[in-house]
Design an enzyme around this catalytic site. Structure first.
Site, short mmCIF file in Angstrom:
data_model
loop_
_atom_site.label_atom_id
_atom_site.label_comp_id
_atom_site.label_asym_id
_atom_site.label_seq_id
_atom_site.Cartn_x
_atom_site.Cartn_y
_atom_site.Cartn_z
N HIS A 43 0.86 -1.19 0.00
CA HIS A 43 0.00 0.00 0.00
C HIS A 43 0.89 1.24 0.00
O HIS A 43 1.16 1.84 1.04
CB HIS A 43 -0.91 -0.01 1.24
CG HIS A 43 -1.94 1.07 1.24
ND1 HIS A 43 -3.16 0.92 1.86
CD2 HIS A 43 -1.95 2.32 0.73
CE1 HIS A 43 -3.88 2.02 1.72
NE2 HIS A 43 -3.14 2.89 1.03
N GLU A 70 -2.73 -1.70 -3.05
CA GLU A 70 -3.79 -0.88 -2.46
C GLU A 70 -3.43 0.59 -2.55
O GLU A 70 -2.25 0.95 -2.54
CB GLU A 70 -3.97 -1.22 -0.97
CG GLU A 70 -4.35 -2.65 -0.68
CD GLU A 70 -4.50 -2.91 0.81
OE1 GLU A 70 -5.12 -3.92 1.18
OE2 GLU A 70 -3.97 -2.11 1.62
N HIS A 191 -7.93 -5.36 7.90
CA HIS A 191 -7.68 -4.31 8.87
C HIS A 191 -7.93 -4.82 10.30
O HIS A 191 -9.06 -5.03 10.70
CB HIS A 191 -8.50 -3.04 8.64
CG HIS A 191 -7.84 -1.82 9.23
ND1 HIS A 191 -6.98 -1.01 8.50
CD2 HIS A 191 -7.87 -1.29 10.47
CE1 HIS A 191 -6.52 -0.03 9.26
NE2 HIS A 191 -7.04 -0.20 10.46
#
Length: 238
Positions: A43, A70, A191
């Site tokens: 990410h 991401e 997450h």
């Protein structure tokens, strides 16, 4: 079996804290795959405080499983993804100064924007996923964008689980997953998922295809070892 994609951002954070190339991200990605992980997630953020854009490019020819990138689809990010052509791109509505991802997309408000970005990626053969809260209406909105998958933002579940409210905290995710199944959307999640809560989550979410785990997995590996922890996740995801 639900696939495990390991987010290696925290390894990049450790490397960047001292300069140099320790830990070596390329070797780490290869090792993580050899330990059994079915994907690598990165990410990159605009300030490159952990994963750098160069890292994303360097990993292109290294990752042999699924490669998931991401990020917020700002022009620089879109250009990078189109050049790399990973297995999957996950769209996350991060502010540039966000410490970590803290909300899913409002898929109704941003439907037209998301639809255009998704078409661009899909035209290059890249599977798309949208980061969303466990909200049935947001799942319905995601379906209207043409995305292939959604990624359920699981922080609220993880917090409830830790507080002993696992049954209450999982319900909105079950509802969102059922709607995603109805709308023919693939389901990912991520997450704050951890060794403690992953089995319960997986058992309750119908047709969960993939989880992306980084922070907890790396923290757990400090005590238990990276290879061991990856296999512990794989066992819980069967």
């Amino acid at each position: 079996m639900t696939k495990l994609s390991v987010n290696i951002n925290k390894l990049a954070t450790l490397r960047n804290s001292r300069g140099g190339n320790m830990p070596n991200l390329i070797k780490s990605a290869k090792d993580i795959e050899s330990f059994g992980a079915q994907g690598i997630t990165v990410h990159p953020r605009p300030d490159e405080r952990h994963i750098r854009y160069k890292d994303a490019y360097d990993l292109k020819d290294v990752v042999t499983t699924e490669y998931n990138i991401e990020g917020n689809p700002i022009p620089k990010f879109v250009e990078m993804v189109l050049n790399i052509k990973p297995t999957q791109v996950t769209l996350v509505p991060d502010a540039e100064d966000a410490i970590t991802s803290n909300a899913g997309w409002d898929t109704l408000k941003h439907k037209d924007f998301l639809r255009d970005v998704i078409k661009t990626f899909q035209a290059s053969g890249i599977r798309t996923s949208i980061f969303v809260d466990a909200d049935v209406e947001m799942v319905k909105g995601a379906a209207q964008t043409g995305t292939d998958r959604i990624e359920l933002y699981t922080e609220s579940f993880a917090k409830g689980f830790l507080e002993g409210k696992k049954t209450e905290s999982i319900q909105s995710f079950i509802d969102a997953a059922k709607m995603a199944n109805k709308m023919n959307l693939g389901i990912n999640a991520g997450h704050d998922l951890s060794l403690d809560n992953i089995k319960f989550f997986k058992e309750n979410i119908p047709n969960l295809l993939e989880v992306s785990i980084g922070h907890a997995l790396i923290c757990e590996s400090l005590y238990l070892g990276l290879e061991n922890v990856i296999n512990m996740y794989l066992h819980r995801l069967k």
